[in-house]
Scaffold this motif. Structure first.
Motif, PDB file in Angstrom:
ATOM      1  N   LYS A 148       0.844  -1.193   0.000  1.00 45.47           N
ATOM      2  CA  LYS A 148       0.000   0.000   0.000  1.00 45.47           C
ATOM      3  C   LYS A 148       0.880   1.242   0.000  1.00 45.47           C
ATOM      4  CE  LYS A 148      -3.860  -2.163   2.477  1.00 45.47           C
ATOM      5  NZ  LYS A 148      -4.746  -2.096   3.662  1.00 45.47           N
ATOM      6  N   GLU A 187      -0.408   6.764   2.210  1.00 40.59           N
ATOM      7  CA  GLU A 187      -1.730   6.373   2.714  1.00 40.59           C
ATOM      8  C   GLU A 187      -1.627   5.877   4.154  1.00 40.59           C
ATOM      9  OE1 GLU A 187      -4.619   2.642   1.734  1.00 40.59           O
ATOM     10  OE2 GLU A 187      -4.100   3.921   0.008  1.00 40.59           O
ATOM     11  N   LYS A 247      -1.123   8.891   6.364  1.00 38.88           N
ATOM     12  CA  LYS A 247      -2.365   9.657   6.481  1.00 38.88           C
ATOM     13  C   LYS A 247      -3.302   9.009   7.495  1.00 38.88           C
ATOM     14  CE  LYS A 247      -5.259  12.903   5.120  1.00 38.88           C
ATOM     15  NZ  LYS A 247      -4.982  14.346   5.360  1.00 38.88           N
TER      16      LYS A 247
END
Length: 758
Positions: free
Chosen positions: A482, A486, A489
């Motif tokens: 991933k 992300e 975040k």
């Protein structure tokens, strides 16, 4: 249940009865459920950290709160609310800590029937002298007591018994205090022997003592402070005679009068029951709905027992209290006792309970977690004034989050989210499996990364065996398939730091962390743009592996270089011996040191400076809600040769805590120049609090400043010469920060302090 009903009934009757002797206060709006809980939280915290009994008695104050929460929520009116709170306070078994009656909350004069004030000196039954100290309202009487108390000696010598009237009902509060002053001047003339008056003691928290760290360098602790007692000598004729003090429920009971009673030199007659709350310090906590709780702040080692207790005065034309005192005056004076005070137990510190088995605490214990965390930060966090959000509002904001957490994960995340309001690079959580599952806590990766030019760049590999194929300069794009951005975040609501750059650094580190022994897969891009997958293993062993490289060496241009992340204390003398002939030294502090600042500073102290930094920590005691203990840290001294060359220190957001403190030492010693970008801005010895579910929250316990008082926290060490490495520079093998330092030391840089600091 029975006790609650009886307490509710008693309070209701008390509220009604008080209207006969005092005006009913203006009706206050009944607070909402949430407002009542917030008030309960504040009251619970004041008792927990300021009431002396919690420092030595085996009281389950957590359980008292847990039991009170549903009762406070269920209260439909003022009396039920008062009874619910009083039930919690009853666990202390302390009559001085209680809900105040309406008449006790009146401002101005002490309302209620009172007998007329007599002259300062009058006689009863020819040989009983009555000294009415309420006469201090008269300037002449006050002058006699304050400046010429010896004028009373002839009358005292003629008396067979003495009655001292200290009743305060109907008087202005300042008159009651004047009576206490007057009594202090009068007492020596009433004594027939030496009077030992013990001091008061108060709990004293010097910073917040760590709950689970097992010790810290902060010196935080909990103890008792006891004021020195006094010894009063007789100034009269030394003849033993009955002395009776008249008191009511508005009297300030002077410790000296109470000591006379304990020593068998006086008797007490009271109108209404009087407890030692009349002699100790107290604070008041507003609860809404016109309710106020009084909380004890100090204690005396003297038992409080009256010789006669009469009902509260209902009329002013008949003085039964004086008549009772006259009866006692007919009895012979009691002989002084050897035992004069009660031995108070010593302080006995106990850590807060973690409730490790409650990974998902019930609602009441979740609120306990909120109330405990809020109170500890409210009372003890030294940098609360630097927070961006008002800490008071945290109770309102997080009450529904803690209440509505539907499982262990939501509870742990609520704690983590609340912790982010404490904007401190030291703030960290540990101990709950849900925190580790979500990457909020865990073991760091075996390599170091920084954000440069918007990319996460590998800066060094600590253990090559744990991350085969990973190299400096690689850009990390994914973690476990991933996007890394992300993952970062997703962590933002649960991670905090002192300033934005260090927050990004912490987010990156936590995004790469995980459970001990776990493996992760990185998607990295090398300098040529090639993408590949690198597998790595997280372990404490990797972090404990010694760093490789030379801790110090001589660079071109006869400039010394010291890597403070590698240098050990035992190597400091050899390092200076090798570098003593250099014209300058670069101290690289882009990381964490090994306690070497204390050994290095004496070699650099060309300024003959004595002081290194200013420290302050919060003091919570029976004297002030939050005070400060301030001290100035001395620079260490040693009989070593001085290094007189120029020095610079390389810094960036990786320099935190002891790294920054090293900078304070060097700055004070010789004005070392800082080059790079601001440090983390988190300095001050750590401490921790614990919460249900086994959670430990670490935070800074000291406010530490530059020796001239400048702020460090949330600012960091500020470079005089700002320079930031670039991705291109790292990938080409250059160290742009070191290069700029060498240029500066060679005279090639004209930057001055502050011209490029961001």
């Amino acid at each position: 249940m029975l006790r609650t009903v009886l307490t509710c009934l008693a309070l209701a009757l008390g509220l009604a009865a008080s209207t006969a002797s005092a005006a009913e206060p203006t009706p206050k709006a009944f607070p909402s459920r949430e407002e009542r809980l917030e008030s309960l939280a504040r009251l619970w915290g004041q008792v927990r950290y300021r009431h002396p009994a919690l420092a030595y008695k085996n009281l389950d104050w957590d359980a008292a709160l847990v039991a009170a929460i549903p009762k406070v929520e269920a209260a439909k009116d003022r009396a039920a609310y008062a009874a619910a709170v009083q039930d919690m306070l009853d666990e202390l078994r302390d009559p001085a800590t209680r809900i105040l009656r309406p008449d006790e909350q009146q401002e101005g004069s002490q309302k209620g029937p009172a007998v007329a004030v007599r002259e300062l000196r009058t006689w009863e039954s020819k040989d009983v002298l009555v000294l009415d100290l309420r006469a201090v309202k008269d300037a002449a009487a006050m002058g006699t007591l304050r400046a010429r108390p010896e004028e009373l000696r002839p009358d005292i010598s003629k008396a067979k018994a003495i009655i001292v009237d200290l009743r305060a009902r109907g008087l202005e509060p300042n008159v009651a205090w004047s009576m206490s002053t007057a009594l202090g001047r009068l007492l020596p003339y009433l004594l027939s022997e030496e009077l030992q008056v013990p001091g008061e003691r108060r709990v004293y928290h010097s910073g917040f003592r760590p709950q689970s760290l097992g010790g810290t360098s902060g010196g935080y602790g909990t103890s008792f402070l006891t004021t020195a007692g006094e010894e009063l000598s007789p100034k009269g004729d030394g003849k033993a005679r009955p002395v009776i003090f008249l008191l009511d429920d508005k009297s300030y009971l002077d410790p000296r009068a109470l000591a006379m009673k304990a020593q068998g030199l006086a008797q007490l007659v009271t109108e209404g029951r009087l407890d030692d709350g009349a002699v100790v310090d107290q604070t008041q906590v507003e609860l809404g709905a016109g309710l106020t709780a009084s909380v004890r702040l100090s204690e005396l080692g003297i038992p409080m027992r009256a010789d006669a207790v009469l009902p509260k005065r209902a009329r002013s034309d008949k003085d039964e209290t004086l008549q009772k005192a006259l009866e006692l005056a007919k009895k012979p004076a009691k002989k002084g006792k050897a035992a004069r005070e009660t031995e108070l137990p010593p302080a006995r510190w106990q850590a807060d309970r973690k409730y490790e088995d409650m990974l998902y605490p019930n609602r009441e214990h979740r609120l306990l977690a909120l109330f405990r965390l809020w109170n500890v930060i409210h009372l003890f966090y030294p940098y609360k004034h630097l927070l961006s959000r008002d800490w008071d509002s945290a109770l309102t904001t997080f009450l529904p989050k803690f209440e509505k957490a539907k499982d262990a994960a939501e509870y742990a995340l609520a704690v983590a989210e609340l912790s982010t309001l404490v904007q401190d690079g030291h703030t960290n959580l540990r101990g709950h499996p849900e925190l580790e599952k979500r990457g909020i806590t865990g073991v760091s990766a075996p390599f170091e990364a920084m954000e440069l030019d918007g990319s996460a760049v590998v800066m060094s590999v600590r253990n090559a065996e744990a991350a085969p194929g990973l190299a400096r300069g690689m850009v990390i794009e994914t973690i476990d398939g991933k996007p890394l951005a992300e993952r970062m975040k997703g962590l933002e609501p649960y991670v905090t730091a002192s300033h934005p750059v260090h927050l990004r650094h912490r987010l990156l580190a936590k995004a790469l962390a995980g459970p001990e022994g776990s493996q992760g897969t990185l998607g990295v891009r090398d300098a040529g743009g090639k993408i590949k997958q690198v597998r790595f293993t997280r372990s404490i062993q990797s972090l404990q592996k010694p760093k490789q490289g030379e801790p110090y060496r001589v660079l071109a241009g006869n400039i010394g270089y010291v890597d403070l992340t590698l240098l050990q204390t035992a190597e400091v003398a050899a390092m200076f011996e090798k570098l003593k002939g250099t014209k300058a030294i670069v101290f690289d502090m882009r990381g964490y040191p090994n306690g070497t600042a204390w050994s290095i500073a004496p070699y650099l102290n060309t300024r003959k400076a004595r002081q290194a930094a200013v420290f302050e920590r919060n003091v919570v005691s029976g004297d002030e809600t939050v005070g400060r203990y301030k001290f100035i840290q001395e620079l260490p001294k040693a009989d070593v040769p001085l290094y007189r060359g120029r020095t610079v220190m390389l810094i960036d957001e990786r320099a935190i805590s002891q790294s920054e403190h090293s900078g304070l030492f060097f700055e004070a010693a010789n004005g070392t120049t800082f080059i790079g970008s601001p440090s983390a801005g988190a300095n001050g010895d750590i401490t921790d609090l614990v919460l249900p579910g086994g959670i430990s929250m670490i935070f800074t316990g000291h406010d530490v400043r530059h020796v001239d008082g400048r702020q460090l926290q949330r600012v960091g060490l500020r470079p005089q010469l700002y320079v930031r490495p670039t991705l291109a520079g790292i990938q080409s093998g250059r160290d742009e920060v070191l290069d700029k330092a060498l240029e500066y030391l060679s005279g090639g840089s004209t930057a001055v302090a502050g011209d490029s600091i961001r």
